[in-house]
Scaffold this motif. Structure first.
Motif, PDB file in Angstrom:
ATOM      1  N   ASP A  82      25.462   7.392  33.993  1.00 21.98           N
ATOM      2  CA  ASP A  82      24.538   6.277  34.184  1.00 21.98           C
ATOM      3  C   ASP A  82      25.293   5.103  34.783  1.00 21.98           C
ATOM      4  O   ASP A  82      26.503   4.964  34.610  1.00 21.98           O
ATOM      5  CB  ASP A  82      23.856   5.868  32.877  1.00 21.98           C
ATOM      6  N   GLY A  83      24.569   4.265  35.512  1.00 14.36           N
ATOM      7  CA  GLY A  83      25.141   3.076  36.121  1.00 14.36           C
ATOM      8  C   GLY A  83      24.219   1.889  35.920  1.00 14.36           C
ATOM      9  O   GLY A  83      22.991   2.046  35.871  1.00 14.36           O
ATOM     10  N   LEU A 116      24.024   1.926  41.580  1.00 17.12           N
ATOM     11  CA  LEU A 116      24.503   3.138  42.250  1.00 17.12           C
ATOM     12  C   LEU A 116      26.008   3.087  42.488  1.00 17.12           C
ATOM     13  O   LEU A 116      26.706   4.101  42.373  1.00 17.12           O
ATOM     14  CB  LEU A 116      23.758   3.333  43.563  1.00 17.12           C
ATOM     15  N   TRP A 117      26.542   1.919  42.817  1.00 22.62           N
ATOM     16  CA  TRP A 117      27.988   1.777  42.973  1.00 22.62           C
ATOM     17  C   TRP A 117      28.696   1.932  41.634  1.00 22.62           C
ATOM     18  O   TRP A 117      29.790   2.508  41.563  1.00 22.62           O
ATOM     19  CB  TRP A 117      28.327   0.434  43.613  1.00 22.62           C
ATOM     20  N   ASP A 118      28.107   1.432  40.569  1.00 17.85           N
ATOM     21  CA  ASP A 118      28.672   1.623  39.236  1.00 17.85           C
ATOM     22  C   ASP A 118      28.776   3.112  38.923  1.00 17.85           C
ATOM     23  O   ASP A 118      29.805   3.603  38.438  1.00 17.85           O
ATOM     24  CB  ASP A 118      27.793   0.905  38.211  1.00 17.85           C
ATOM     25  N   GLY A 174      34.104   1.889  37.287  1.00 22.83           N
ATOM     26  CA  GLY A 174      32.800   1.232  37.374  1.00 22.83           C
ATOM     27  C   GLY A 174      32.921  -0.133  38.012  1.00 22.83           C
ATOM     28  O   GLY A 174      33.928  -0.462  38.649  1.00 22.83           O
ATOM     29  N   ASN A 175      31.896  -0.953  37.813  1.00 17.02           N
ATOM     30  CA  ASN A 175      31.834  -2.271  38.445  1.00 17.02           C
ATOM     31  C   ASN A 175      32.639  -3.344  37.726  1.00 17.02           C
ATOM     32  O   ASN A 175      32.658  -4.492  38.159  1.00 17.02           O
ATOM     33  CB  ASN A 175      30.377  -2.721  38.575  1.00 17.02           C
ATOM     34  N   GLY A 176      33.245  -2.988  36.584  1.00 14.43           N
ATOM     35  CA  GLY A 176      34.129  -3.935  35.911  1.00 14.43           C
ATOM     36  C   GLY A 176      33.467  -4.803  34.873  1.00 14.43           C
ATOM     37  O   GLY A 176      34.078  -5.758  34.388  1.00 14.43           O
ATOM     38  N   ILE A 177      32.225  -4.492  34.498  1.00 15.80           N
ATOM     39  CA  ILE A 177      31.495  -5.283  33.496  1.00 15.80           C
ATOM     40  C   ILE A 177      31.199  -4.403  32.289  1.00 15.80           C
ATOM     41  O   ILE A 177      30.593  -3.333  32.424  1.00 15.80           O
ATOM     42  CB  ILE A 177      30.179  -5.845  34.072  1.00 15.80           C
ATOM     43  N   ASP A 178      31.622  -4.835  31.114  1.00 16.51           N
ATOM     44  CA  ASP A 178      31.372  -4.116  29.871  1.00 16.51           C
ATOM     45  C   ASP A 178      30.150  -4.741  29.198  1.00 16.51           C
ATOM     46  O   ASP A 178      30.245  -5.772  28.528  1.00 16.51           O
ATOM     47  CB  ASP A 178      32.604  -4.204  28.963  1.00 16.51           C
ATOM     48  N   TRP A 179      28.996  -4.125  29.381  1.00 14.89           N
ATOM     49  CA  TRP A 179      27.733  -4.700  28.907  1.00 14.89           C
ATOM     50  C   TRP A 179      27.591  -4.563  27.396  1.00 14.89           C
ATOM     51  O   TRP A 179      27.981  -3.557  26.808  1.00 14.89           O
ATOM     52  CB  TRP A 179      26.553  -4.010  29.590  1.00 14.89           C
TER      53      TRP A 179
END
Length: 369
Positions: A44-45, A110-112, A346-351
């Protein structure tokens, strides 16, 4: 093939941590459209965009009703093909912010996905040009702050290691702007960069006049001096001043940046990953600017831009305005005044999904059933 099976879309309202006013608006909250894309191989992204104050409901509706259903069953790895398909699916609403923000939320997700599948961080996957990028502080420079407050914030930013400080301009008379800027420059000295941002307030004669008065202060750039649609006005201003002219947060297509660059209407490109339609077109704008020997110093969204700035060779600055702290576990890492991108895939964000689920509204799930 990695087939898209389900998409979640939602909005999260994030309140500003400090009072934020510029020459044209007050920024009290950020509406944050978010998406999660799930694939049949268990990946998942997550992607997102933003609106200042309002407008998120239109973005969420476009994703929910039009874009997400079209994506179900498609190969998540074919990002260029998907971006073009999404753009033409809503072509009657493009070029403009609602379509760009909706596509951006999906494209960044999608990039994530792509980065997680490859086991690489975004800054490497998208180019790997730099390991760190200098940071300037905008959070202390809003137009509602008094001169004494500006000085205190600027000095504090310097003590915290920031390498630049941006002040909002647009007071009724040029002398007021100059007085505010002069006390900040005197407090900082010549060793720290000072930027200004007019948020599109001025007409051509006033922009030229203000630039003439600002030149003595040795500014890094004069940002959004006029409405973005006035290309010829920016040509006239750029030809009349020694100050670098910065534009981009209010442009929504690669071609618009090309026109500015071809006509020498700007010296700094500030492409915004949400407003341009995602990572896919952001990278194209950055490399277009590189071909003109022009730096790309993006607007806002530091949590995502830190990785994109590190991905390309011509990025000089990351803008510091924190906004995702309430819904993330991660924070942008800064060392000696430089932003350092995350090395996590990934995009560098830990949600923080617990917080997001508590705060979200307008939630919907789109799947193939």
């Amino acid at each position: 093939m990695s087939k898209i099976t389900r998409i979640e879309v939602m909005n999260v309202d994030l309140k500003a941590k400090v009072a934020r006013s510029d020459a044209i608006q007050s920024f009290t909250k950020q509406e944050t459209p978010m998406v999660r894309i799930f694939t049949d191989d268990g990946q998942d992204g997550t992607g997102y965009a933003y609106t200042i104050g309002n407008g998120s409901s239109a973005v969420v509706a476009m994703v929910r009703d039009t874009l997400a259903p079209w994506l179900i069953g498609r190969n998540a790895e074919r990002i260029e093909e998907i971006w073009k398909g999404l753009f033409f699916l809503v072509h009657a609403n493009a070029v403009g912010p609602t379509a760009s923000l909706a596509i951006a939320a999906l494209d960044t997700a999608l990039w994530d996905l792509r980065c997680k599948r490859a086991g690489l961080p975004l800054h490497v996957m998208a180019g790997g040009a730099q390991k760190r990028v200098p940071v300037y502080n905008t959070e202390g420079g809003w137009l509602n702050f008094t001169p004494d407050e500006l000085v205190a914030h600027a000095v504090k930013a310097r003590e915290e290691g920031f390498r630049g400080f941006k002040v909002k301009v647009g007071r009724p008379h040029v002398s007021e702007d100059v007085q505010r800027l002069r006390v900040v420059r005197e407090a900082l000295g010549s060793g720290m960069e000072l930027m200004v941002d007019a948020n599109q307030l001025f007409d051509v004669p006033e922009a030229i006049r203000r630039a003439r008065h600002f030149e003595e202060l040795d500014l890094a750039w004069f940002e959004e001096p006029m409405p973005a649609e006035d290309l010829n006005g920016h040509v006239r201003l750029s030809a009349s001043t020694s100050l670098p002219v910065a534009i981009g947060e209010s442009l929504y297509h690669l071609s618009h940046f090309r026109e500015y660059l071809q006509r020498d209407a700007c010296s700094v490109v500030q492409v915004d990953v949400a407003r341009i339609g995602g990572i896919t077109p952001w990278l194209k704008v950055a490399h277009l600017a590189e071909s003109f020997n022009v730096p790309v110093n993006p607007h806002y969204l530091m949590e995502l831009h830190v990785s994109l700035c590190a991905a390309v060779p011509n990025s000089q600055w990351v803008e510091y305005i924190p906004q995702l702290d309430d819904i993330t576990h991660s924070r942008m890492k800064m060392v000696d005044g430089y932003a350092v991108p995350s090395d996590a895939p990934g995009n560098g964000i830990d949600w923080n999904w617990d917080a997001i689920q508590r705060m979200r509204d307008n939630h919907a799930v789109i799947d193939g059933k």
